[in-house]
Design a protein around this motif. Structure first.
Motif, PDB file in Angstrom:
ATOM      1  N   UNK A   1      38.830  19.037  29.108  1.00  0.00           N
ATOM      2  CA  UNK A   1      38.285  17.677  29.141  1.00  0.00           C
ATOM      3  C   UNK A   1      36.882  17.632  28.538  1.00  0.00           C
ATOM      4  N   UNK A   2      36.142  18.741  28.643  1.00  0.00           N
ATOM      5  CA  UNK A   2      34.781  18.818  28.070  1.00  0.00           C
ATOM      6  C   UNK A   2      34.799  19.247  26.614  1.00  0.00           C
ATOM      7  N   UNK A   3      35.987  19.451  26.057  1.00  0.00           N
ATOM      8  CA  UNK A   3      36.088  19.844  24.659  1.00  0.00           C
ATOM      9  C   UNK A   3      35.982  21.342  24.427  1.00  0.00           C
ATOM     10  N   UNK A   4      36.078  22.137  25.489  1.00  0.00           N
ATOM     11  CA  UNK A   4      36.030  23.590  25.357  1.00  0.00           C
ATOM     12  C   UNK A   4      37.453  24.137  25.434  1.00  0.00           C
ATOM     13  N   UNK A   5      37.636  25.338  24.901  1.00  0.00           N
ATOM     14  CA  UNK A   5      38.921  26.012  25.037  1.00  0.00           C
ATOM     15  C   UNK A   5      38.738  27.237  25.918  1.00  0.00           C
ATOM     16  N   UNK A   6      39.825  27.723  26.484  1.00  0.00           N
ATOM     17  CA  UNK A   6      39.767  28.950  27.263  1.00  0.00           C
ATOM     18  C   UNK A   6      39.595  30.102  26.273  1.00  0.00           C
ATOM     19  N   UNK A   7      38.509  30.839  26.429  1.00  0.00           N
ATOM     20  CA  UNK A   7      38.262  31.995  25.558  1.00  0.00           C
ATOM     21  C   UNK A   7      38.408  33.301  26.324  1.00  0.00           C
ATOM     22  N   UNK A   8      38.578  33.207  27.639  1.00  0.00           N
ATOM     23  CA  UNK A   8      38.774  34.416  28.414  1.00  0.00           C
ATOM     24  C   UNK A   8      38.595  34.214  29.899  1.00  0.00           C
ATOM     25  N   UNK A   9      38.399  35.339  30.571  1.00  0.00           N
ATOM     26  CA  UNK A   9      38.285  35.381  32.024  1.00  0.00           C
ATOM     27  C   UNK A   9      37.219  36.398  32.392  1.00  0.00           C
ATOM     28  N   UNK A  10      36.686  36.269  33.592  1.00  0.00           N
ATOM     29  CA  UNK A  10      35.733  37.259  34.060  1.00  0.00           C
ATOM     30  C   UNK A  10      36.077  37.684  35.474  1.00  0.00           C
ATOM     31  N   UNK A  11      35.639  38.875  35.811  1.00  0.00           N
ATOM     32  CA  UNK A  11      35.689  39.329  37.197  1.00  0.00           C
ATOM     33  C   UNK A  11      34.613  40.391  37.384  1.00  0.00           C
ATOM     34  N   UNK A  12      34.365  40.719  38.635  1.00  0.00           N
ATOM     35  CA  UNK A  12      33.302  41.678  38.929  1.00  0.00           C
ATOM     36  C   UNK A  12      33.872  43.003  39.410  1.00  0.00           C
ATOM     37  N   UNK A  13      33.061  44.026  39.211  1.00  0.00           N
ATOM     38  CA  UNK A  13      33.293  45.345  39.790  1.00  0.00           C
ATOM     39  C   UNK A  13      32.067  45.625  40.675  1.00  0.00           C
ATOM     40  N   UNK A  14      32.156  45.288  41.974  1.00  0.00           N
ATOM     41  CA  UNK A  14      30.994  45.449  42.850  1.00  0.00           C
ATOM     42  C   UNK A  14      30.494  46.885  42.958  1.00  0.00           C
ATOM     43  N   UNK A  15      31.398  47.857  42.809  1.00  0.00           N
ATOM     44  CA  UNK A  15      31.010  49.254  42.955  1.00  0.00           C
ATOM     45  C   UNK A  15      31.333  50.099  41.731  1.00  0.00           C
ATOM     46  N   UNK A  16      31.681  49.453  40.633  1.00  0.00           N
ATOM     47  CA  UNK A  16      32.126  50.229  39.488  1.00  0.00           C
ATOM     48  C   UNK A  16      31.504  49.800  38.182  1.00  0.00           C
ATOM     49  N   UNK A  17      31.903  50.480  37.107  1.00  0.00           N
ATOM     50  CA  UNK A  17      31.343  50.202  35.786  1.00  0.00           C
ATOM     51  C   UNK A  17      31.908  48.917  35.179  1.00  0.00           C
ATOM     52  N   UNK A  18      31.279  48.479  34.107  1.00  0.00           N
ATOM     53  CA  UNK A  18      31.674  47.250  33.414  1.00  0.00           C
ATOM     54  C   UNK A  18      32.775  47.541  32.401  1.00  0.00           C
ATOM     55  N   UNK A  19      33.759  48.317  32.808  1.00  0.00           N
ATOM     56  CA  UNK A  19      34.889  48.643  31.948  1.00  0.00           C
ATOM     57  C   UNK A  19      36.193  48.372  32.655  1.00  0.00           C
ATOM     58  N   UNK A  20      37.261  48.132  31.897  1.00  0.00           N
ATOM     59  CA  UNK A  20      38.545  47.821  32.520  1.00  0.00           C
ATOM     60  C   UNK A  20      39.127  49.021  33.269  1.00  0.00           C
ATOM     61  N   UNK A  21      39.592  48.755  34.465  1.00  0.00           N
ATOM     62  CA  UNK A  21      40.255  49.778  35.273  1.00  0.00           C
ATOM     63  C   UNK A  21      41.735  49.837  34.893  1.00  0.00           C
ATOM     64  N   UNK A  22      42.434  50.808  35.439  1.00  0.00           N
ATOM     65  CA  UNK A  22      43.885  50.895  35.225  1.00  0.00           C
ATOM     66  C   UNK A  22      44.566  49.639  35.747  1.00  0.00           C
ATOM     67  N   UNK A  23      44.087  49.115  36.863  1.00  0.00           N
ATOM     68  CA  UNK A  23      44.644  47.871  37.414  1.00  0.00           C
ATOM     69  C   UNK A  23      44.392  46.710  36.460  1.00  0.00           C
ATOM     70  N   UNK A  24      43.184  46.632  35.901  1.00  0.00           N
ATOM     71  CA  UNK A  24      42.869  45.564  34.944  1.00  0.00           C
ATOM     72  C   UNK A  24      43.816  45.624  33.753  1.00  0.00           C
ATOM     73  N   UNK A  25      44.084  46.809  33.257  1.00  0.00           N
ATOM     74  CA  UNK A  25      44.994  46.970  32.113  1.00  0.00           C
ATOM     75  C   UNK A  25      46.414  46.535  32.477  1.00  0.00           C
ATOM     76  N   UNK A  26      46.845  46.906  33.661  1.00  0.00           N
ATOM     77  CA  UNK A  26      48.214  46.586  34.089  1.00  0.00           C
ATOM     78  C   UNK A  26      48.405  45.091  34.327  1.00  0.00           C
ATOM     79  N   UNK A  27      47.334  44.384  34.682  1.00  0.00           N
ATOM     80  CA  UNK A  27      47.473  42.972  35.041  1.00  0.00           C
ATOM     81  C   UNK A  27      47.025  42.001  33.950  1.00  0.00           C
ATOM     82  N   UNK A  28      46.528  42.489  32.836  1.00  0.00           N
ATOM     83  CA  UNK A  28      46.095  41.595  31.746  1.00  0.00           C
ATOM     84  C   UNK A  28      47.304  40.850  31.197  1.00  0.00           C
ATOM     85  N   UNK A  29      47.157  39.537  31.025  1.00  0.00           N
ATOM     86  CA  UNK A  29      48.313  38.726  30.629  1.00  0.00           C
ATOM     87  C   UNK A  29      48.061  37.761  29.479  1.00  0.00           C
ATOM     88  N   UNK A  30      46.837  37.556  29.062  1.00  0.00           N
ATOM     89  CA  UNK A  30      46.533  36.552  28.041  1.00  0.00           C
ATOM     90  C   UNK A  30      46.139  37.230  26.731  1.00  0.00           C
TER      91      UNK A  30
END
Length: 137
Positions: free
Chosen positions: A75-104
């Motif tokens: 509605x604001x004229x933007x498109x979905x360019x991605x998603x974000x999430x946090x790793x409270x105790x980990x690095x800023x890299x994708x985990x095995x779970x992140x890889x398994x659940x990526x869908x877009x």
């Protein structure tokens, strides 16, 4: 040519603040913006509740709130360019779970690392993550 992910200062601060507020649980949301030939511009980071069974170790965007966030961005004229999430105790890299659940495919996945106080970005090809450079504007 590798596209840079350029995140607005407001979007960056929203993600970082939410990560701190939500810790020790992972927080998540939708990224809105636009694509250019040279970069992907993240103009908005819209928080979406994490409804995962184990929110300290993974994330799952609330489906209804995710849809509402996407509609709000459009509605604001933007498109979905991605998603974000946090790793409270980990690095800023994708985990095995992140890889398994990526869908877009062709979406950027931004990960906020609290221990590092940093963000990392990866483009999901549909088969693997490709790391992308990040600029904070």
């Amino acid at each position: 040519m590798t596209r840079t992910l350029s995140i607005s200062r407001d979007g960056y601060e929203t993600m970082l603040e939410r990560a701190h507020e939500g810790a020790p649980r992972e927080v998540c949301g939708v990224l809105g913006g636009r694509r250019t030939a040279a970069s992907v511009l993240v103009e908005s980071a819209v928080p979406v509740p994490n409804v995962a069974d184990e929110p300290r170790a993974r994330y799952e965007l609330d489906p209804e709130r995710q849809l509402a966030a996407i509609e709000s961005l459009e509605e604001r004229g933007e498109e979905v360019v991605g998603f974000y999430h946090s790793h409270p105790d980990g690095p800023a890299g994708p985990s095995a779970t992140d890889r398994a659940q990526a869908t877009w495919p062709d979406a950027h996945y931004v990960i906020v690392s609290l221990p590092e106080e940093s963000v990392g970005a990866w483009l999901w090809t549909g088969e693997r993550f490709l790391e992308r450079p990040v600029e904070i504007d």
